[in-house]
Motif scaffolding. Sequence first.
Motif, PDB file in Angstrom:
ATOM      1  N   ASP A  37       0.865  -1.182   0.000  1.00 15.74           N
ATOM      2  CA  ASP A  37       0.000   0.000   0.000  1.00 15.74           C
ATOM      3  C   ASP A  37       0.901   1.231   0.000  1.00 15.74           C
ATOM      4  O   ASP A  37       2.112   1.116  -0.154  1.00 15.74           O
ATOM      5  CB  ASP A  37      -0.963  -0.050   1.204  1.00 15.74           C
ATOM      6  CG  ASP A  37      -2.335   0.507   0.825  1.00 15.74           C
ATOM      7  OD1 ASP A  37      -2.385   1.690   0.445  1.00 15.74           O
ATOM      8  OD2 ASP A  37      -3.319  -0.243   0.887  1.00 15.74           O
ATOM      9  N   ASP A  38       0.316   2.418   0.179  1.00 14.15           N
ATOM     10  CA  ASP A  38       1.143   3.620   0.189  1.00 14.15           C
ATOM     11  C   ASP A  38       2.008   3.700   1.439  1.00 14.15           C
ATOM     12  O   ASP A  38       3.055   4.348   1.434  1.00 14.15           O
ATOM     13  CB  ASP A  38       0.262   4.861   0.073  1.00 14.15           C
ATOM     14  CG  ASP A  38      -0.358   4.948  -1.300  1.00 14.15           C
ATOM     15  OD1 ASP A  38       0.357   5.331  -2.240  1.00 14.15           O
ATOM     16  OD2 ASP A  38      -1.538   4.575  -1.458  1.00 14.15           O
ATOM     17  N   ALA A  39       1.557   3.047   2.506  1.00 15.79           N
ATOM     18  CA  ALA A  39       2.345   2.991   3.735  1.00 15.79           C
ATOM     19  C   ALA A  39       2.022   1.697   4.465  1.00 15.79           C
ATOM     20  O   ALA A  39       0.942   1.133   4.282  1.00 15.79           O
ATOM     21  CB  ALA A  39       2.021   4.195   4.627  1.00 15.79           C
ATOM     22  N   SER A  83       2.551  12.874   1.227  1.00 16.72           N
ATOM     23  CA  SER A  83       1.471  12.479   0.324  1.00 16.72           C
ATOM     24  C   SER A  83       1.093  11.008   0.518  1.00 16.72           C
ATOM     25  O   SER A  83      -0.093  10.652   0.491  1.00 16.72           O
ATOM     26  CB  SER A  83       1.928  12.740  -1.122  1.00 16.72           C
ATOM     27  OG  SER A  83       0.945  12.327  -2.033  1.00 16.72           O
ATOM     28  N   ASP A  84       2.075  10.149   0.734  1.00 21.18           N
ATOM     29  CA  ASP A  84       1.796   8.721   0.967  1.00 21.18           C
ATOM     30  C   ASP A  84       1.035   8.506   2.281  1.00 21.18           C
ATOM     31  O   ASP A  84       0.237   7.582   2.395  1.00 21.18           O
ATOM     32  CB  ASP A  84       3.097   7.905   0.975  1.00 21.18           C
ATOM     33  CG  ASP A  84       3.514   7.504  -0.444  1.00 21.18           C
ATOM     34  OD1 ASP A  84       2.629   7.211  -1.259  1.00 21.18           O
ATOM     35  OD2 ASP A  84       4.726   7.496  -0.710  1.00 21.18           O
ATOM     36  N   ILE A  85       1.288   9.349   3.266  1.00 21.51           N
ATOM     37  CA  ILE A  85       0.547   9.249   4.540  1.00 21.51           C
ATOM     38  C   ILE A  85      -0.898   9.719   4.326  1.00 21.51           C
ATOM     39  O   ILE A  85      -1.845   9.107   4.823  1.00 21.51           O
ATOM     40  CB  ILE A  85       1.265  10.068   5.654  1.00 21.51           C
ATOM     41  CG1 ILE A  85       2.677   9.514   5.889  1.00 21.51           C
ATOM     42  CG2 ILE A  85       0.448  10.063   6.941  1.00 21.51           C
ATOM     43  CD1 ILE A  85       2.768   8.051   6.267  1.00 21.51           C
ATOM     44  N   TYR A 157      -7.326   1.822   2.645  1.00 22.56           N
ATOM     45  CA  TYR A 157      -6.365   1.025   1.883  1.00 22.56           C
ATOM     46  C   TYR A 157      -6.642   1.120   0.377  1.00 22.56           C
ATOM     47  O   TYR A 157      -7.676   1.647  -0.037  1.00 22.56           O
ATOM     48  CB  TYR A 157      -6.464  -0.440   2.329  1.00 22.56           C
ATOM     49  CG  TYR A 157      -6.054  -0.636   3.767  1.00 22.56           C
ATOM     50  CD1 TYR A 157      -4.724  -0.820   4.099  1.00 22.56           C
ATOM     51  CD2 TYR A 157      -7.004  -0.620   4.791  1.00 22.56           C
ATOM     52  CE1 TYR A 157      -4.343  -0.996   5.426  1.00 22.56           C
ATOM     53  CE2 TYR A 157      -6.623  -0.787   6.117  1.00 22.56           C
ATOM     54  CZ  TYR A 157      -5.295  -0.977   6.422  1.00 22.56           C
ATOM     55  OH  TYR A 157      -4.910  -1.135   7.728  1.00 22.56           O
ATOM     56  N   ARG A 158      -5.745   0.553  -0.418  1.00 23.12           N
ATOM     57  CA  ARG A 158      -5.974   0.500  -1.862  1.00 23.12           C
ATOM     58  C   ARG A 158      -7.033  -0.550  -2.208  1.00 23.12           C
ATOM     59  O   ARG A 158      -7.505  -0.584  -3.338  1.00 23.12           O
ATOM     60  CB  ARG A 158      -4.672   0.128  -2.585  1.00 23.12           C
ATOM     61  CG  ARG A 158      -3.573   1.175  -2.449  1.00 23.12           C
ATOM     62  CD  ARG A 158      -2.293   0.700  -3.132  1.00 23.12           C
ATOM     63  NE  ARG A 158      -1.258   1.723  -3.057  1.00 23.12           N
ATOM     64  CZ  ARG A 158      -0.036   1.587  -3.573  1.00 23.12           C
ATOM     65  NH1 ARG A 158       0.304   0.461  -4.185  1.00 23.12           N
ATOM     66  NH2 ARG A 158       0.837   2.566  -3.484  1.00 23.12           N
ATOM     67  N   SER A 159      -7.374  -1.378  -1.239  1.00 25.36           N
ATOM     68  CA  SER A 159      -8.139  -2.588  -1.529  1.00 25.36           C
ATOM     69  C   SER A 159      -9.644  -2.527  -1.277  1.00 25.36           C
ATOM     70  O   SER A 159     -10.320  -3.528  -1.414  1.00 25.36           O
ATOM     71  CB  SER A 159      -7.561  -3.731  -0.695  1.00 25.36           C
ATOM     72  OG  SER A 159      -7.603  -3.361   0.671  1.00 25.36           O
ATOM     73  N   ILE A 234      -5.227   6.165  -2.974  1.00 22.86           N
ATOM     74  CA  ILE A 234      -3.807   6.065  -3.359  1.00 22.86           C
ATOM     75  C   ILE A 234      -3.387   7.473  -3.764  1.00 22.86           C
ATOM     76  O   ILE A 234      -4.239   8.288  -4.131  1.00 22.86           O
ATOM     77  CB  ILE A 234      -3.652   5.055  -4.535  1.00 22.86           C
ATOM     78  CG1 ILE A 234      -2.185   4.747  -4.855  1.00 22.86           C
ATOM     79  CG2 ILE A 234      -4.352   5.561  -5.812  1.00 22.86           C
ATOM     80  CD1 ILE A 234      -2.001   3.527  -5.787  1.00 22.86           C
ATOM     81  N   ASP A 235      -2.112   7.799  -3.685  1.00 19.51           N
ATOM     82  CA  ASP A 235      -1.718   9.115  -4.199  1.00 19.51           C
ATOM     83  C   ASP A 235      -1.150   8.945  -5.607  1.00 19.51           C
ATOM     84  O   ASP A 235      -0.679   7.869  -5.978  1.00 19.51           O
ATOM     85  CB  ASP A 235      -0.733   9.834  -3.257  1.00 19.51           C
ATOM     86  CG  ASP A 235       0.645   9.217  -3.243  1.00 19.51           C
ATOM     87  OD1 ASP A 235       0.747   7.974  -3.354  1.00 19.51           O
ATOM     88  OD2 ASP A 235       1.628   9.962  -3.113  1.00 19.51           O
ATOM     89  N   ILE A 236      -1.274  10.027  -6.390  1.00 22.05           N
ATOM     90  CA  ILE A 236      -0.884   9.938  -7.805  1.00 22.05           C
ATOM     91  C   ILE A 236       0.560  10.392  -7.961  1.00 22.05           C
ATOM     92  O   ILE A 236       0.839  11.557  -8.188  1.00 22.05           O
ATOM     93  CB  ILE A 236      -1.850  10.750  -8.704  1.00 22.05           C
ATOM     94  CG1 ILE A 236      -3.295  10.313  -8.427  1.00 22.05           C
ATOM     95  CG2 ILE A 236      -1.483  10.569 -10.179  1.00 22.05           C
ATOM     96  CD1 ILE A 236      -4.333  11.007  -9.279  1.00 22.05           C
ATOM     97  N   SER A 237       1.476   9.445  -7.808  1.00 27.26           N
ATOM     98  CA  SER A 237       2.885   9.780  -8.007  1.00 27.26           C
ATOM     99  C   SER A 237       3.374   9.280  -9.364  1.00 27.26           C
ATOM    100  O   SER A 237       4.246   9.874  -9.975  1.00 27.26           O
ATOM    101  CB  SER A 237       3.746   9.208  -6.879  1.00 27.26           C
ATOM    102  OG  SER A 237       3.482   7.845  -6.670  1.00 27.26           O
ATOM    103  N   ASP A 238       2.784   8.201  -9.866  1.00 22.60           N
ATOM    104  CA  ASP A 238       3.230   7.628 -11.146  1.00 22.60           C
ATOM    105  C   ASP A 238       2.295   7.896 -12.313  1.00 22.60           C
ATOM    106  O   ASP A 238       2.571   7.485 -13.429  1.00 22.60           O
ATOM    107  CB  ASP A 238       3.379   6.101 -11.022  1.00 22.60           C
ATOM    108  CG  ASP A 238       4.505   5.717 -10.081  1.00 22.60           C
ATOM    109  OD1 ASP A 238       5.433   6.523  -9.920  1.00 22.60           O
ATOM    110  OD2 ASP A 238       4.453   4.623  -9.514  1.00 22.60           O
TER     111      ASP A 238
HETATM  112 MG    MG Z   1       1.892   6.403  -2.990  1.00 21.22          MG
END
Ligand code: MG
Length: 343
Positions: A37-39, A83-85, A157-159, A234-238
């Motif tokens: 996940d992001d963290a 951002s991930d937090i 979560y992402r899930s 989720i954060d948009i990093s990619d």
């Molecule tokens: Mg992330």
Amino acid sequence: MDTKRTEIEKLGEFGLIDHLASTISLINTTSVKGIGDDAAVIDIGNDLVQVVSTDMLVEGVHFDLTYLPLKYLGYKSVAANVSDICAMNAVAEQITVSIALSNRFPVEAIDELYDGIKAACSNYKVDLVGGDTTSSLSGLVISITVLGRSKKEDVVYRSGAKEHDLIVVTGDLGGAYMGLQILEREKGIFKENPQIQPDLDGHDYILQRQMRPEARVDVINFLKELDVKPTSMIDISDGLASELKHICKNSSVGCHIYDEKIPIDAQTSMTALEFELDPSTCALNGGEDYELLFTIDQKDYEKIKGNPHMTIIGHITDSNEGMYYIDKQGSAIELKAQGWSHF
Ligand code: MG
Ligand code: ADP
């Protein structure tokens, strides 16, 4: 002797992480969520959890000091971690900062880097509580770990995305990528002819998106005020496509998103067209916007409808339906996550 050799390129970044994760199991009951996940999420008792994320930035791969001043690099490194937090719906509280330096950097340069780090710490109200310092034979490497906290029941979560949920993004997308294109172009011109001054006029918004992104702590607070708990985040990093793929894969669902709904700033669109790029492609695949992508239950629609910080771009479907992007002509195109490949 085993002579098998598999190139990392064959797996890609995400394939490699999946490969490593498949061999790792958690022993402690306090490890609520491990890789994926992001963290990571750690139970600290009293219905509270600690969330932990780490990110490493490597000179020449993630940043170029010819156009990103060290102060900006420092700020951006912290923002990317915070951002991930945010992506876990938690509040960042501490960071540690580790750096590897070559003798190319004087103390004044490190002070500049830390000025940016400290500005971000003050802005996001996080404490710098430690780190590590070592030498590097090539460029600068900076690795930040961030610790945050949340009530256990508030973690997202992402899930958790479910069929019929609405897909929401914050802010606008593709700007950071177009800002990078401008910086790369001006660097190229400068290399050819150092007499020519960089022409950055009229691109202030996208340059700011690239050079000084902000973690969307404000959105996490708005959601709390509105009493909306996203079902997944989720954060948009990619890039939007890549992040949406993570949500769909982790939630075992499909999605439909609509081209006309994707928020793109006018300056991003104009610059994309100047570069003969499709603005939607830049929004789908450009990285580093550090906006949030989340899903909400339809019952929360009224609460976020018309909110200037959030845009509904589509909905979640059954996993059998796959991931689709509906273009301007109304054709459904299968979503392919290009993301970023450093390998
Ligand atoms: Mg992330
Ligand atoms: P993000 O883009 O949100 O920072 P990443 O794609 O970097 O997330 O990482 C996805 C997940 O994989 C995270 O849970 C992260 O902790 C984990 N991860 C990444 N690299 C490694 C590694 N080398 N070993 C173990 N876990 C890793």
